[in-house]
Design an enzyme around this catalytic site. Structure first.
Site, PDB file in Angstrom:
ATOM      1  N   GLU A 180       0.969  -1.330   0.090  1.00 52.92           N
ATOM      2  CA  GLU A 180       0.171   0.038   0.046  1.00 52.92           C
ATOM      3  C   GLU A 180       0.867   1.268  -0.021  1.00 52.92           C
ATOM      4  O   GLU A 180       0.684   1.855   1.007  1.00 52.92           O
ATOM      5  CB  GLU A 180      -0.793   0.018   1.395  1.00 52.92           C
ATOM      6  CG  GLU A 180      -1.989  -1.350   1.179  1.00 52.92           C
ATOM      7  CD  GLU A 180      -3.158  -1.114   2.102  1.00 52.92           C
ATOM      8  OE1 GLU A 180      -2.757  -0.448   3.222  1.00 52.92           O
ATOM      9  OE2 GLU A 180      -4.259  -1.676   1.867  1.00 52.92           O
ATOM     10  N   GLU A 389      -5.533  -8.409  -1.454  1.00 48.99           N
ATOM     11  CA  GLU A 389      -6.301  -8.261  -0.250  1.00 48.99           C
ATOM     12  C   GLU A 389      -7.587  -7.672  -0.348  1.00 48.99           C
ATOM     13  O   GLU A 389      -7.897  -6.896  -1.078  1.00 48.99           O
ATOM     14  CB  GLU A 389      -5.572  -7.002   0.513  1.00 48.99           C
ATOM     15  CG  GLU A 389      -4.369  -7.274   1.484  1.00 48.99           C
ATOM     16  CD  GLU A 389      -3.725  -6.027   2.160  1.00 48.99           C
ATOM     17  OE1 GLU A 389      -4.735  -5.385   2.904  1.00 48.99           O
ATOM     18  OE2 GLU A 389      -2.644  -6.025   2.400  1.00 48.99           O
TER      19      GLU A 389
HETATM   20  C1  BGP Z   1      -4.517  -3.060   4.653  1.00 47.25           C
HETATM   21  C2  BGP Z   1      -3.184  -3.561   5.149  1.00 47.25           C
HETATM   22  C3  BGP Z   1      -3.098  -5.065   5.837  1.00 47.25           C
HETATM   23  C4  BGP Z   1      -4.294  -5.215   6.684  1.00 47.25           C
HETATM   24  C5  BGP Z   1      -5.763  -4.577   6.292  1.00 47.25           C
HETATM   25  C6  BGP Z   1      -6.785  -4.774   6.891  1.00 47.25           C
HETATM   26  O1  BGP Z   1      -4.488  -1.722   4.787  1.00 47.25           O
HETATM   27  O2  BGP Z   1      -2.123  -3.711   4.259  1.00 47.25           O
HETATM   28  O3  BGP Z   1      -1.825  -5.000   6.783  1.00 47.25           O
HETATM   29  O4  BGP Z   1      -4.324  -4.975   7.896  1.00 47.25           O
HETATM   30  O5  BGP Z   1      -5.780  -3.245   5.651  1.00 47.25           O
HETATM   31  O6  BGP Z   1      -7.094  -3.724   7.949  1.00 47.25           O
HETATM   32  P1  BGP Z   1      -7.208  -3.725   9.219  1.00 47.25           P
HETATM   33  O7  BGP Z   1      -6.212  -4.519   9.790  1.00 47.25           O
HETATM   34  O8  BGP Z   1      -7.220  -2.692   9.726  1.00 47.25           O
HETATM   35  O9  BGP Z   1      -8.734  -4.215   9.553  1.00 47.25           O
END
Ligand code: BGP
Length: 490
Positions: A180, A389
């Site tokens: 990201e 993701e």
């Molecule tokens: C993205 C990241 C991940 C992951 C995901 C979900 O931004 O790359 O590392 O964590 O989001 O977010 P969260 O864990 O805050 O629910």
């Protein structure tokens, strides 16, 4: 429901995604150095995670133990294999390989660990897809060098990349550079993305300053950090190609659909501006190998000077990525009307869309927005795309008979997969899908364990209790069938 025809290509890369700092634990085992993630406390939906310089007694730092993948990787990878994964997206913790970040020689025990992990993947027919930097920069580099602001960090990162490209050249052929990367465009990316430390005890996302405009100094630091990551990423791509002809490297961006809140021309212009700044800018540099023209005006008006050095432009041109990857959870609306409330969602501010519902954590759910975005990305770049993701963070309940019924998660994923199928029929070259947090893990934004994404439940809780036992959720079997039928059975 079973569909008659196959829409997904036969070699479609079904799998799941995790990151070292969110699963491994064992934060100081086998010579690992602290990473920036190890200095961030647990938070909740309403109280932000905080950064501390020292590890404070009495505070909880969820990455220190996480879900103990470090000692459970065999069991976990076997479960991924049972679901039929063809790919596992995971990150290497940079600070296991170079504990401080600026050493000349790597830590052998760290290298050894990932050899075992990748071997285990292959044993189960799983191809690793490795993120080189997933919010886990060696802490020493943040303290000593000011994070990615300092150009010398490029050299350290490239040394680390060269080490792992060579070391794992027979085990890993798919790589992602920065997780990201485009979060650095906004203030939320300052700490985790750029490694720029705030004052001791500050909240992780600078939320306390959310309403205040950024100073030219802050902006310059972050965009300098981002420039250094562009150069580092391009160098890594070129190096990977040189080291093994099979190596394929992608960029990884956080992508969200952006809608104008109203059909006023002002909101439409704002939408275009936001799409460029938050979605396209970093992709354009990584895929096309140069800064896009439209950022010049933004830089000029904000007083931002990019620290471009002689040779950087050539480096960017020579290091164009082979494929585009992104995370997709949500979409947002934008408006120039300041009266309309802003709300937080996956590190971005946005206005909720009145046509869509939100998750328990307030993230807008928008499967159709995924089809829109896939088409928009492919229109622009015409290179293979991977969705690395996506998923629903939700509270799961362990029933008395020891099961987890999670129809809400199945519904979320099903709808997104359907939209992926639509995009493929539209002609988009989507090559893989790795839903986020295929096993329960630490939330990046809140530090909670209660915000669960997995097909596999981990008995581990926010108060530090739990046995770490792994339990298959209902979604486990659902996803197994989805993969086995190549997306026909949803
Ligand atoms: C993205 C990241 C991940 C992951 C995901 C979900 O931004 O790359 O590392 O964590 O989001 O977010 P969260 O864990 O805050 O629910």
């Amino acid at each position: 429901m079973k569909q008659e025809t196959t829409i997904f290509p036969e070699n479609f890369l079904w799998g799941g995604a995790i990151a070292a700092n969110q699963v491994e634990g064992a934060w100081r085992e086998d010579g690992k150095g602290d990473s920036i993630a190890d200095h961030i406390t647990a938070g909740t939906k309403t109280s932000p995670r905080r950064f501390t310089r020292e590890i404070r007694e009495g505070e909880r730092y969820p990455s220190h133990e996480a879900v103990d993948f470090y000692h459970h990787y065999k069991e976990d990878i076997a479960l991924f294999g049972e679901m039929g994964f063809r790919v596992l997206r995971l990150s290497i913790a940079w600070s296991r390989i170079f504990p401080q970040g600026d050493e000349e020689q790597p830590n052998q025990a760290g290298l050894e660990f990932y050899h075992k992990v990748f071997d285990e993947c292959h044993k189960h027919g799983i191809e690793p897809l490795v993120t080189l930097s997933h919010y886990e920069m060696p802490y020493h580099l943040c303290e000593q060098y000011g994070g990615w602001r300092d150009r010398r960090v490029i050299t350290f990162f490239v040394r680390y990349c060269e080490t792992v490209f060579r070391e794992y050249k027979d085990q890993v052929h798919m790589w992602l550079t920065f997780n990201e990367m485009n979060t650095l465009v906004s203030r939320f990316g300052t700490l985790l993305g750029a490694g720029i430390l705030p004052e001791d005890g500050a909240d992780m996302f600078n939320m306390s300053r959310a309403g205040q405009p950024e100073t030219p100094e802050e902006l310059n630091e972050r965009f300098a950090a981002l420039h250094h990551q562009f150069v580092a990423s391009a160098k890594a791509v070129a190096l990977a190609h040189e080291i093994h002809p099979k190596h394929r490297v992608g960029c990884m961006l956080s992508a969200a659909g952006v809608y104008p809140y109203t059909c006023s021309p002002e909101d439409m212009m704002e939408m275009q501006h936001q799409m460029r700044k938050s979605n396209w800018f970093c992709g354009d540099v990584c895929v096309k190998g140069e800064y896009p023209y439209y950022m010049n005006r933004f830089f000029r008006e904000k007083g931002i000077r990019i620290p471009m050095e002689p040779g950087d432009e050539e480096i960017l041109k020579k290091g164009c990525v082979d494929f585009f990857s992104f995370s997709y959870y949500t979409s947002r609306c934008v408006t120039v009307d300041e009266k309309v409330t802003m709300s937080a969602g996956n590190m971005m501010l946005g206005v909720p869309n009145p046509y869509l519902n939100a998750s328990e954590w307030g993230w807008i759910i928008d499967p159709k927005g995924l089809r829109y975005l896939l088409n928009a990305i492919y229109d622009r770049y015409e290179i293979p795309i991977m969705l690395v993701e996506n998923g629903l963070g939700a509270t799961d309940e362990l029933t008395e008979d020891g099961q987890i019924h999670d129809p809400y998660r199945i519904a979320y994923l099903r709808e997104h997969i359907r939209q992926m199928a639509e995009a493929i029929q539209d002609g988009v070259e989507l090559i893989g899908y790795t839903p986020w947090g295929c096993i329960d893990l630490v939330s990046a934004s809140t530090g909670e364990l209660k915000k669960r994404y997995g097909f596999i439940y981990v008995d581990r809780h926010d108060d530090g209790t739990g046995t770490n036992r792994r339990i298959r959720k209902d979604s486990f079997d659902w996803y197994r069938k989805c993969i086995a039928s190549n997306g026909r059975e949803l």
